[in-house]
Design a protein around this motif. Sequence first.
Motif, PDB file in Angstrom:
ATOM      1  N   THR A 104       0.777  -1.306   0.102  1.00  0.00           N
ATOM      2  CA  THR A 104       0.069  -0.029   0.152  1.00  0.00           C
ATOM      3  C   THR A 104       0.880   1.234  -0.098  1.00  0.00           C
ATOM      4  O   THR A 104       0.467   2.166  -0.848  1.00  0.00           O
ATOM      5  N   TYR A 134       2.464   1.559  -3.397  1.00  0.00           N
ATOM      6  CA  TYR A 134       1.410   2.091  -4.377  1.00  0.00           C
ATOM      7  C   TYR A 134       1.461   3.633  -4.349  1.00  0.00           C
ATOM      8  O   TYR A 134       1.030   4.394  -5.198  1.00  0.00           O
ATOM      9  N   LYS A 135       1.463   4.157  -3.079  1.00  0.00           N
ATOM     10  CA  LYS A 135       1.077   5.490  -2.594  1.00  0.00           C
ATOM     11  C   LYS A 135       2.191   6.226  -3.278  1.00  0.00           C
ATOM     12  O   LYS A 135       2.097   7.188  -4.100  1.00  0.00           O
ATOM     13  N   LEU A 157       4.150   5.381  -5.741  1.00  0.00           N
ATOM     14  CA  LEU A 157       3.991   5.088  -7.262  1.00  0.00           C
ATOM     15  C   LEU A 157       3.268   6.253  -7.868  1.00  0.00           C
ATOM     16  O   LEU A 157       3.333   7.129  -8.882  1.00  0.00           O
ATOM     17  N   TYR A 158       2.026   6.258  -6.991  1.00  0.00           N
ATOM     18  CA  TYR A 158       0.978   7.021  -7.465  1.00  0.00           C
ATOM     19  C   TYR A 158       1.239   8.598  -7.355  1.00  0.00           C
ATOM     20  O   TYR A 158       1.143   9.614  -8.438  1.00  0.00           O
ATOM     21  N   GLU A 159       1.967   8.897  -6.263  1.00  0.00           N
ATOM     22  CA  GLU A 159       2.733  10.130  -6.205  1.00  0.00           C
ATOM     23  C   GLU A 159       3.781  10.519  -7.199  1.00  0.00           C
ATOM     24  O   GLU A 159       3.510  11.719  -7.942  1.00  0.00           O
ATOM     25  N   GLU A 184       3.992   9.224 -10.601  1.00  0.00           N
ATOM     26  CA  GLU A 184       3.073   9.377 -11.712  1.00  0.00           C
ATOM     27  C   GLU A 184       2.220  10.685 -11.753  1.00  0.00           C
ATOM     28  O   GLU A 184       2.135  11.379 -12.855  1.00  0.00           O
ATOM     29  N   THR A 185       1.680  10.949 -10.565  1.00  0.00           N
ATOM     30  CA  THR A 185       0.773  12.234 -10.616  1.00  0.00           C
ATOM     31  C   THR A 185       1.730  13.485 -10.876  1.00  0.00           C
ATOM     32  O   THR A 185       1.366  14.434 -11.698  1.00  0.00           O
ATOM     33  N   ARG A 211       7.126  -0.767 -11.302  1.00  0.00           N
ATOM     34  CA  ARG A 211       5.639  -0.207 -11.341  1.00  0.00           C
ATOM     35  C   ARG A 211       4.595  -1.320 -11.963  1.00  0.00           C
ATOM     36  O   ARG A 211       3.458  -1.236 -11.345  1.00  0.00           O
ATOM     37  N   ALA A 240       1.577  -2.593  -9.738  1.00  0.00           N
ATOM     38  CA  ALA A 240       0.162  -2.575 -10.294  1.00  0.00           C
ATOM     39  C   ALA A 240      -0.577  -4.046 -10.453  1.00  0.00           C
ATOM     40  O   ALA A 240      -1.750  -4.138 -10.431  1.00  0.00           O
ATOM     41  N   CYS A 253      10.925   9.033  -6.102  1.00  0.00           N
ATOM     42  CA  CYS A 253       9.717  10.070  -5.594  1.00  0.00           C
ATOM     43  C   CYS A 253      10.664  11.485  -5.230  1.00  0.00           C
ATOM     44  O   CYS A 253      10.341  12.442  -5.604  1.00  0.00           O
TER      45      CYS A 253
END
Length: 126
Positions: free
Chosen positions: A10, A13-14, A16-18, A20-21, A86, A90, A107
């Motif tokens: 988790t 993923y957080k 990775l999300y940061e 990509e965003t 990634r 995913a 990051c």
Amino acid sequence: MHDNDIDYMTSAYKVLYEIETLLKYNIHSTFYKRHGLRWEEFVTFKKPLEIMFFRDVLTLYLEHPLFKNYFDNEEIILLLNLRPIRNDIAHMKVITTEEYDLLIKCCHIVKQKKCSDQKRRHEVLT
């Protein structure tokens, strides 16, 4: 899968999300500043930015004139090395601590670029 894996993945993923965003936000804001609210009418991508895959976003940073020099060679190589990580994240495959460390490092790089961009913009305005 252990409870520890759930928290660990988790967290991965957080991060990775940061990443990509932030990468997509930079692209969006750069084109917005250049072309205004309807910037998408002036820029042609194979698909809309919102649904671009990670590899497509990195390709923009590698090939588009506005982003070619955003990351230095070492940084872009690190980001490219995230692609298989990634995909593992995913597809819910537990990543190694080395892969997690690379995720954190990337990051940090992306966040640092964002902060330096904001600082540069502030200096231009003052």
